[in-house]
Design a protein around this motif. Structure first.
Motif, PDB file in Angstrom:
ATOM      1  N   THR A  57      68.082  49.297  49.604  1.00  0.00           N
ATOM      2  CA  THR A  57      68.008  50.094  48.381  1.00  0.00           C
ATOM      3  C   THR A  57      67.494  49.281  47.202  1.00  0.00           C
ATOM      4  O   THR A  57      66.723  49.780  46.382  1.00  0.00           O
ATOM      5  N   ARG A  58      67.889  48.003  47.148  1.00  0.00           N
ATOM      6  CA  ARG A  58      67.619  47.206  45.939  1.00  0.00           C
ATOM      7  C   ARG A  58      66.419  46.272  46.055  1.00  0.00           C
ATOM      8  O   ARG A  58      65.799  45.939  45.044  1.00  0.00           O
ATOM      9  N   TYR A  59      66.089  45.817  47.256  1.00  0.00           N
ATOM     10  CA  TYR A  59      65.092  44.759  47.398  1.00  0.00           C
ATOM     11  C   TYR A  59      64.083  45.089  48.495  1.00  0.00           C
ATOM     12  O   TYR A  59      64.407  45.788  49.460  1.00  0.00           O
ATOM     13  N   HIS A  60      62.885  44.576  48.332  1.00  0.00           N
ATOM     14  CA  HIS A  60      61.834  44.782  49.329  1.00  0.00           C
ATOM     15  C   HIS A  60      61.688  43.511  50.172  1.00  0.00           C
ATOM     16  O   HIS A  60      60.742  42.745  50.024  1.00  0.00           O
ATOM     17  N   ILE A  61      62.684  43.283  51.015  1.00  0.00           N
ATOM     18  CA  ILE A  61      62.644  42.116  51.891  1.00  0.00           C
ATOM     19  C   ILE A  61      63.060  42.540  53.305  1.00  0.00           C
ATOM     20  O   ILE A  61      63.837  43.487  53.478  1.00  0.00           O
ATOM     21  N   PRO A  62      62.559  41.866  54.336  1.00  0.00           N
ATOM     22  CA  PRO A  62      62.963  42.191  55.707  1.00  0.00           C
ATOM     23  C   PRO A  62      64.381  41.719  56.010  1.00  0.00           C
ATOM     24  O   PRO A  62      64.863  40.743  55.420  1.00  0.00           O
TER      25      PRO A  62
END
Length: 226
Positions: free
Chosen positions: A69-74
């Protein structure tokens, strides 16, 4: 340097993974539960998270949903179970990959490299919007309602980076690496000067967001709460 967050309540797993990934050249951050992991992510930019499923306070599925929801990381989920129901729940939560304990550290490294390559290849959004403020990386324009603002290049790049990563806190060194490059020979006061100018330029146009100073750490951009 690539930052990896490892979240596991087993200190032996934390140490094993930290040693192995550090030898691979990664900067490793460790958390023993989901709440501690979210605190780290709020203060430190990470490029990938390795998350154990079974943890106190907040399990890996819930943490994965929060990260998504908060971050664009794998995210890679670790589990001691090898049941299809657990895998289904993990992928429903938003994990990118799944690794069953016990695992070989080398296999974890392979999966990390593959995911980082995949995320690096994803197209970057050229237009970002927060409230009535829109920033366009193709035209290098900032539009606030019906007004168009042209910023100096480094101020534009700094604002774009912060808007692309809201809520996250970045150190001055990290911002210098991202905006000015690793070979920049100036000091971190450059960041302070550019942040000050950005605030002054935008103050009369918008209150859609704030660039906040996090004492002892760096800066964070936060959208106005409705």
């Amino acid at each position: 340097m690539t930052n990896i967050l490892i979240v596991d309540d087993d200190i032996h797993i934390l140490n094993l993974v930290r040693i192995h990934l550090s030898e691979q050249g990664y900067q490793v951050f460790q958390a023993k539960d989901g709440m501690e992991a979210l605190e780290i992510l709020h203060k430190q930019s990470c490029h990938l998270a390795v998350v154990d499923v079974m943890m106190p306070f907040m399990d890996g599925f819930t943490l994965t949903k929060e990260i998504r929801t908060r971050y664009h990381i794998p995210v890679i989920l670790l589990t001691a179970k090898n049941q299809i129901e657990d895998k289904e729940q993990g992928f429903d939560a938003g994990t990118d990959d799944y690794l069953v304990k016990p695992f070989e550290p080398k296999e974890l490294s392979f999966r990390i490299r593959a995911l980082l390559r995949r995320y690096d290849k994803q197209p970057e959004n050229t237009v970002l919007r927060i409230g009535n403020t829109m920033i366009n990386k193709k035209s290098y324009e900032v539009t606030i309602e019906d007004k168009t603002i042209l910023l100096p290049l480094k101020e534009f790049e700094l604002l774009y980076f912060l808007m692309a990563n809201p809520i996250q806190v970045f150190t001055r060194d990290h911002l210098i690496e991202q905006i000015w490059g690793f070979d920049y020979e100036g000091d971190e006061r450059t960041v302070d000067v550019h942040i000050k100018r950005l605030r002054e330029r935008l103050l009369t146009y918008t209150n859609d967001f704030q660039i906040k100073t996090v004492r002892g750490v760096g800066y964070s951009l936060e959208a106005k709460r409705e």
